[in-house]
Design an enzyme around this catalytic site. Structure first.
Site, PDB file in Angstrom:
ATOM      1  N   LYS A  23      -7.532  -2.599   7.475  1.00  0.00           N
ATOM      2  CA  LYS A  23      -8.299  -3.606   6.731  1.00  0.00           C
ATOM      3  C   LYS A  23      -7.433  -4.832   6.435  1.00  0.00           C
ATOM      4  CE  LYS A  23     -10.193  -4.301   2.070  1.00  0.00           C
ATOM      5  NZ  LYS A  23      -9.151  -5.178   1.527  1.00  0.00           N
ATOM      6  N   ASN A  24      -6.130  -4.622   6.236  1.00  0.00           N
ATOM      7  CA  ASN A  24      -5.241  -5.737   5.896  1.00  0.00           C
ATOM      8  C   ASN A  24      -4.753  -6.519   7.119  1.00  0.00           C
ATOM      9  OD1 ASN A  24      -5.563  -5.086   3.255  1.00  0.00           O
ATOM     10  ND2 ASN A  24      -3.561  -4.146   2.975  1.00  0.00           N
ATOM     11  N   ARG A  97     -11.803 -12.930  -0.397  1.00  0.00           N
ATOM     12  CA  ARG A  97     -10.835 -14.022  -0.489  1.00  0.00           C
ATOM     13  C   ARG A  97     -10.406 -14.540   0.889  1.00  0.00           C
ATOM     14  NH1 ARG A  97      -9.260 -14.290  -5.568  1.00  0.00           N
ATOM     15  NH2 ARG A  97      -7.458 -15.559  -5.054  1.00  0.00           N
ATOM     16  N   CYS A 121     -11.087  -8.707  -6.008  1.00  0.00           N
ATOM     17  CA  CYS A 121     -10.970  -7.454  -6.776  1.00  0.00           C
ATOM     18  C   CYS A 121     -10.525  -7.733  -8.202  1.00  0.00           C
ATOM     19  CB  CYS A 121      -9.936  -6.552  -6.116  1.00  0.00           C
ATOM     20  SG  CYS A 121     -10.610  -5.548  -4.809  1.00  0.00           S
ATOM     21  N   ASP A 311      -1.174   0.138  -2.950  1.00  0.00           N
ATOM     22  CA  ASP A 311      -2.458   0.760  -2.604  1.00  0.00           C
ATOM     23  C   ASP A 311      -2.374   2.278  -2.474  1.00  0.00           C
ATOM     24  OD1 ASP A 311      -3.850  -1.592  -2.610  1.00  0.00           O
ATOM     25  OD2 ASP A 311      -3.720  -1.938  -0.462  1.00  0.00           O
ATOM     26  N   VAL A 333       3.587  -4.519  -8.492  1.00  0.00           N
ATOM     27  CA  VAL A 333       2.971  -5.456  -7.545  1.00  0.00           C
ATOM     28  C   VAL A 333       1.736  -6.147  -8.138  1.00  0.00           C
ATOM     29  CG1 VAL A 333       1.979  -5.702  -5.231  1.00  0.00           C
ATOM     30  CG2 VAL A 333       3.883  -4.119  -5.609  1.00  0.00           C
TER      31      VAL A 333
END
Length: 442
Positions: A23-24, A97, A121, A311, A333
């Site tokens: 996804k990133n 975003r 988020c 994550d 983070v």
């Protein structure tokens, strides 16, 4: 109408899941196609909401996106790129975003870009100031207009010397996507070096970019006039792989994650083993299972790559509620990443949040009133509860807590989980979870 998920807990998750592209990385690689003068092909693309959002945004800007129905591969043709209206962008972007990353590529291809006021988020401010500052360094003119920000480059974009105050993944991507076709040399110090960044660099290099990654978080980019297309297979999603690994641990199950890659999970695998999880790596993926003994507590600090990824923290916190003793997790983070623990406490977990840095390294949130350290005492007997999903990773954590809990849980807001977990309902059912999905009036 929303969806209501009913979970009957207490069943170990067992079986296989297949994890596809990250996804990133995938949405960013799709945006990179704007920079080329020929079509690009992206493979290993997951069916997640972020891919749909970027597909819509690219189509608004005149990019032809074709999906191969058999393989899921995307062909992206930027031949007819054009400007798009702010209301359209806003409608398609939703709370994503991603539009901020369109700026550099759009200025190179059509001379201007527009970003609507963005959401995202609920885990921290994630200000876009970083991005705007970066773009100004390249020579962009940034103007606030009704509903968003207009960005243009009347004199073209030129290389810049930049240093990030924090190795932000988004800002590093912004620099890469802008610098590759800017005139001259760009040097970025303090860059993020996540595997997804390296994969984006691989995409850009295939297109003709000249990018050097040095050992001290410095990336050097020599601008080129034109780029062609790429043909690229996206790296697998290490977040999803780690989430299923945690699910195996929490439910005392056994899950083979096809597509999981050891190289990008090193820090996670070390921690998994320390807690008492077992894993076995082969060429196709990784099998994860609960080692059978009592889980062990530990002290954990999240960090940017190559550290323990933020994550990974939330699903793992659920596992730590089952460890015998006291664990400490220090989040460095994102400042507001522990909101999801409220639901775990209602389910019976013992978790205390603290403003202090309860780790070996003081971090930037230390004296700023953020609840960014957690003390977790276990083992806790989790009970079913009513849960509303707060954000993507927190939502998945709630699901695995409910799957491990005694009794029945009802979960609303699961649509958020579709943003980052492909077909997660099908995967849960395939692993033997006892779940039902129904409509709810919301």
């Amino acid at each position: 109408m929303g969806k209501l998920l009913t979970i009957h807990g207490g069943k170990p998750l067992q079986g296989r899941v297949h994890v596809r592209g990250a996804k990133n990385l995938v949405p960013k690689a799709m945006v990179a196609a704007l920079l080329g003068d020929r079509p690009s092909v992206l493979r290993n693309v997951p069916e997640i909401k972020d891919v749909d959002v970027v597909t819509s945004l690219l189509q608004l800007h005149g990019v032809k996106v074709t999906k191969d129905e058999d393989t899921g591969d995307l062909t992206l043709d930027p031949a007819d790129t054009k400007s798009a209206g702010s209301t359209e962008i806003d409608a398609h972007a939703g709370d994503s975003r991603i539009p901020i990353l369109f700026c550099g590529p759009l200025m190179h291809s059509i001379g201007e870009a527009f970003i609507p006021d963005l959401g995202g988020c609920k885990i921290g401010d994630r200000p876009i100031d970083y991005h705007l500052t970066v773009l100004r360094h390249f020579g962009a003119v940034v103007e606030k207009r009704p509903g968003g920000i207009h960005i243009s480059a009347p004199k073209g974009l030129h290389g810049a010397k930049l240093e990030l105050p924090y190795p932000s993944v988004g800002a590093t991507e912004q620099v890469l996507l802008t610098a590759v076709r800017a005139e001259g040399i760009t040097e970025l110090q303090g860059a993020a070096v996540e595997p997804e960044i390296h994969d984006l660099i691989a995409v850009l290099q295939k297109m003709g970019a000249i990018i050097t990654v040095q050992t001290d978080r410095t990336i050097r980019i020599e601008g080129v006039k034109t780029l062609s297309g790429y043909n690229h297979r996206a790296i697998p999603d290490r977040n999803e792989s780690a989430s299923w690994a945690s699910a195996a641990l929490v439910t005392k199950g056994d899950i083979y994650v096809e597509g999981a890659m050891q190289r990008d999970l090193t820090a996670f695998l070390n921690t998994y083993r320390k807690i008492g999880g077992e894993f076995e790596v082969d060429d196709e993926g990784i099998r994860f299972w609960h080692g059978g003994g009592t889980l062990r507590p530990l002290v954990l600090e999240t960090d940017v790559h190559p550290g323990f990824m933020t994550d990974w923290q939330q699903p793992l916190v659920v596992a730590l509620t089952q460890a015998e003793g006291v664990s400490i997790v220090h989040e460095t983070v994102y400042e507001n990443r522990f909101g999801f623990t409220d639901a775990l406490v209602r389910m019976g977990a013992s978790i205390q949040l603290h403003r202090e840095c309860l780790g070996s390294v003081p971090c930037r949130f230390g004296q700023r009133n953020f609840l960014h350290s957690a003390v977790i005492s276990g083992p806790a007997i989790l009970q079913g509860a009513q849960i509303d999903v707060p954000d993507l990773r927190g939502g998945f954590s709630h699901l695995i807590a409910a799957l491990a809990a005694e009794g029945t849980s009802t979960v609303t807001g699961i649509e958020i989980i579709n943003r980052g977990y492909e077909k997660f309902m099908d995967k849960l059912t395939g692993l033997g979870a006892d779940i039902e999905l129904s409509e709810t009036a919301r």
